[in-house]
Design a protein around this motif. Structure first.
Motif, PDB file in Angstrom:
ATOM      1  N   LEU A  25      -9.640   0.192 -10.336  1.00  0.00           N
ATOM      2  CA  LEU A  25      -7.952   0.340  -9.967  1.00  0.00           C
ATOM      3  C   LEU A  25      -7.104  -0.165  -9.315  1.00  0.00           C
ATOM      4  O   LEU A  25      -6.080  -0.217  -9.548  1.00  0.00           O
ATOM      5  N   PHE A  26      -7.441  -1.853  -9.278  1.00  0.00           N
ATOM      6  CA  PHE A  26      -6.714  -2.503  -8.327  1.00  0.00           C
ATOM      7  C   PHE A  26      -5.872  -2.831  -8.811  1.00  0.00           C
ATOM      8  O   PHE A  26      -4.963  -3.397  -8.329  1.00  0.00           O
ATOM      9  N   PRO A  27      -5.543  -3.140 -10.379  1.00  0.00           N
ATOM     10  CA  PRO A  27      -4.525  -3.281 -10.879  1.00  0.00           C
ATOM     11  C   PRO A  27      -3.018  -2.248 -10.129  1.00  0.00           C
ATOM     12  O   PRO A  27      -2.479  -3.056  -9.980  1.00  0.00           O
ATOM     13  N   LEU A  28      -3.549  -1.182 -10.837  1.00  0.00           N
ATOM     14  CA  LEU A  28      -2.787  -0.119 -10.303  1.00  0.00           C
ATOM     15  C   LEU A  28      -2.535  -0.657  -8.390  1.00  0.00           C
ATOM     16  O   LEU A  28      -0.843  -0.761  -7.708  1.00  0.00           O
ATOM     17  N   TYR A  29      -2.550  -0.668  -7.161  1.00  0.00           N
ATOM     18  CA  TYR A  29      -2.994  -1.371  -6.226  1.00  0.00           C
ATOM     19  C   TYR A  29      -1.791  -2.192  -5.841  1.00  0.00           C
ATOM     20  O   TYR A  29      -0.605  -2.524  -5.278  1.00  0.00           O
ATOM     21  N   VAL A  30      -2.107  -3.300  -7.071  1.00  0.00           N
ATOM     22  CA  VAL A  30      -1.564  -4.522  -6.952  1.00  0.00           C
ATOM     23  C   VAL A  30      -0.164  -4.692  -7.542  1.00  0.00           C
ATOM     24  O   VAL A  30       0.594  -4.499  -6.330  1.00  0.00           O
ATOM     25  N   LEU A  31      -0.236  -3.795  -8.194  1.00  0.00           N
ATOM     26  CA  LEU A  31       1.206  -4.007  -9.033  1.00  0.00           C
ATOM     27  C   LEU A  31       2.084  -2.698  -7.881  1.00  0.00           C
ATOM     28  O   LEU A  31       3.169  -3.174  -8.277  1.00  0.00           O
ATOM     29  N   THR A  32       2.047  -1.733  -7.030  1.00  0.00           N
ATOM     30  CA  THR A  32       2.267  -0.518  -6.641  1.00  0.00           C
ATOM     31  C   THR A  32       3.552  -2.207  -5.721  1.00  0.00           C
ATOM     32  O   THR A  32       4.210  -1.346  -5.207  1.00  0.00           O
ATOM     33  N   GLY A  33       1.882  -2.242  -4.474  1.00  0.00           N
ATOM     34  CA  GLY A  33       2.706  -2.967  -3.883  1.00  0.00           C
ATOM     35  C   GLY A  33       3.821  -4.481  -4.058  1.00  0.00           C
ATOM     36  O   GLY A  33       4.821  -4.651  -3.756  1.00  0.00           O
ATOM     37  N   LYS A  34       2.854  -4.955  -5.199  1.00  0.00           N
ATOM     38  CA  LYS A  34       4.342  -6.043  -5.668  1.00  0.00           C
ATOM     39  C   LYS A  34       5.444  -5.266  -5.989  1.00  0.00           C
ATOM     40  O   LYS A  34       6.445  -6.387  -6.059  1.00  0.00           O
ATOM     41  N   LEU A  35       5.805  -4.990  -6.962  1.00  0.00           N
ATOM     42  CA  LEU A  35       6.536  -3.712  -7.590  1.00  0.00           C
ATOM     43  C   LEU A  35       7.636  -3.207  -5.768  1.00  0.00           C
ATOM     44  O   LEU A  35       8.934  -3.628  -6.126  1.00  0.00           O
ATOM     45  N   ILE A  36       7.202  -2.532  -5.366  1.00  0.00           N
ATOM     46  CA  ILE A  36       8.059  -2.422  -3.796  1.00  0.00           C
ATOM     47  C   ILE A  36       8.789  -4.162  -3.483  1.00  0.00           C
ATOM     48  O   ILE A  36       9.279  -3.424  -3.018  1.00  0.00           O
ATOM     49  N   TYR A  37       7.593  -4.131  -3.061  1.00  0.00           N
ATOM     50  CA  TYR A  37       8.014  -5.530  -2.275  1.00  0.00           C
ATOM     51  C   TYR A  37       9.058  -6.549  -2.918  1.00  0.00           C
ATOM     52  O   TYR A  37       9.866  -7.147  -2.277  1.00  0.00           O
TER      53      TYR A  37
END
Lengths: 261, 251
Positions: free
Chosen positions: A62-74
């Motif tokens: 699930l690492f891609p989701l982890y990255v994406l959630t952070g990236k979208l908010i930031y």
């Protein structure tokens, strides 16, 4: 508050026009246009996942989701605050000619950033489906961090917009601050290592990280620490406080803007 | 406010802070603050102005450069708030200041009509209805889908004028706007303004052309160093202004 509603009615066409302008101009003259809203976070996610999963050696599904959630908010936070900061400069010619509530200028650009952010959430849904992530009803709770980051960005954006009028070097300072915020957002690294070394408190000083944490807790609870009401309480209080401080600071100084633009 | 008054300016003063305007970066501000050097050198652009304009009056505002004419208009238009005093107006007010500024350069002509119209407080329905008339008046039909950045300054001014005058406001503020565009367009603008004048709208007019003021206005006000030194019918005030100009030249 009543005057706010009255103004919103009176100026709703102007607000709509300014938001539309931002949206229309963003991808004008680009071949793929609005598709970039989805493609950009997706490609960034792929690059970050590739680089950092190589470094880590182990692969978390699930690492891609982890990255994406952070990236979208930031990305929303940095985009909205940056464009709000420049809003008075961008619209200085208008400011000198017509008398409309000046808060409209930074607010509309934050709105348009927010619309793009909401659209980019489609990528998140797509990636979650592709990875067959075990998303629960908790995902509905993600609306709370989304609203919190909106209020927080608006508050900070209005403060920056005010400061930028008087001090043009604010944009450089804010770029430095954003770098710091980005690295303490845990967008592409696992927080558990940081916590293990006793630096968890550094992350907790970053309100944007707190929002990202809440967002992840609602979408991929297995990858992060468990939800705590305290986190939510502090983050919500901080976001709303910033929002009201932002409005206050802006309103208090707006009559002086015209001498500096 | 009395019913027949369109604009009421009461005891308005405007003070500019000259030294503060020079500091525009944080470092300088902090250093000067620490050194105690943030001195406040002030400039009084307007001093206790009282002016009451009745509906249907067309007031020319005369004065040398720096007399405070534009500052006064900006305060009446509401884009600047006075340091002291109050300004009130009754009815729709349209300022024609810096024509053609305020467009979005990347936006096309037609998009700018909507954006600019919204800025002036028009509704979408109104702009839809008047769109063709605006384009026709500005004579820019072929250029509507081109970004404004590719327009000449005359084209921009034409479009600006066409949008701003499409609605007949109750109060019109004109600041040196008749100096734009070619002679033909200028005549067209003047004809259009004349028609509006005939309908009895209130006008505030700043111009350095005495002839224009004489033609347009039925009252004149002379500003000097931020104060009203003469107020009355156009010819009398223009005479006083011309005398002052002559004295100035002799010096």
């Amino acid at each position: 508050m009543q005057s706010v509603i009255k103004n919103a009615k009176k100026y709703h066409f102007l607000i709509q026009q300014l938001v539309t302008r931002d949206i229309r101009l963003k991808y004008r003259r680009s071949y793929m246009g609005y598709i970039w809203t989805l493609l950009e976070p997706l490609l960034t996610m792929i690059v970050l996942c590739f680089v950092f999963s190589q470094l880590k050696g182990k692969s978390d599904r699930l690492f891609p989701l982890y990255v994406l959630t952070g990236k979208l908010i930031y990305s929303f936070f940095s985009g909205a605050t940056k464009s709000a900061m420049k809003a008075i400069q961008t619209n200085s010619a208008m400011l000198r000619k017509v008398n409309v509530p000046k808060v409209i200028y930074p607010l509309t650009t934050i709105f348009s950033n927010f619309i793009f952010f909401l659209l980019s959430l489609i990528v998140l849904v797509g990636v979650a489906v592709a990875l067959q992530a075990p998303v629960s009803l908790m995902a509905l709770f993600s609306i709370v961090p989304i609203l919190l980051i909106f209020f927080m960005s608006t508050g900070i954006g209005l403060i920056l917009a005010t400061l930028e009028v008087f001090f043009r070097d604010m944009q450089y300072l804010w770029n430095v601050a954003l770098t710091l915020i980005m690295y303490t957002c845990a967008i592409f690294y696992d927080v558990s290592l940081v916590i293990k070394h006793g630096y968890g408190w550094v992350l907790r000083l970053n309100p944007v990280y707190m929002v990202i944490l809440l967002f992840r807790q609602s979408i991929i609870p297995s990858s992060v620490e468990p939800f705590a009401w305290q986190t939510l309480g502090i983050t919500a209080a901080f976001s709303f406080a910033l929002f009201f401080v932002g409005i206050y600071v802006f309103q208090k100084n707006q009559d002086k803007f015209i001498f500096y633009v | 406010m009395e019913k027949d008054v369109a604009v009421k300016v009461e005891n308005v003063s405007m003070t500019f802070n000259l030294s503060a305007e020079k500091i525009d970066n944080f470092k300088e501000f902090v250093i000067k603050r620490l050194q105690g050097k943030v001195q406040y050198e002030t400039f009084h652009a307007l001093k206790g102005i009282n002016l009451s304009i009745k509906k249907g009056e067309r007031v020319g505002i005369l004065g040398l450069n720096g007399a405070g004419k534009s500052t006064l208009l900006k305060i009446i238009a509401g884009v600047m708030s006075p340091t002291e005093g109050t300004v009130e107006h009754q009815g729709d007010l349209v300022p024609l200041l810096e024509l053609g500024a305020g467009f979005d350069k990347q936006y096309t002509g037609s998009e700018n009509i909507y954006l600019y119209g919204a800025m002036l407080g028009y509704s979408k329905a109104l702009i839809d209805e008047k769109y063709d008339e605006i384009v026709r008046f500005a004579r820019l039909k072929r250029f509507m889908d081109i970004p404004i950045k590719n327009y000449s300054s005359g084209m921009r001014a034409r479009l600006g004028f066409a949008i701003a005058t499409i609605m007949e406001p109750d109060i019109l503020i004109l600041d040196e706007v008749l100096a734009v565009g070619d002679a033909r367009f200028r005549r067209k603008c003047i004809r259009k303004l004349k028609r509006m004048f005939d309908k009895g709208i209130t006008v505030l007019f700043v111009s350095h052309s005495i002839e224009q003021v004489r033609k347009v206005c039925n009252r004149a006000v002379l500003l000097e160093n931020g104060e009203i030194v003469a107020d009355g019918d156009t010819d009398t005030v223009i005479d006083i202004y011309q005398q002052k100009l002559e004295i100035d030249e002799e010096e």
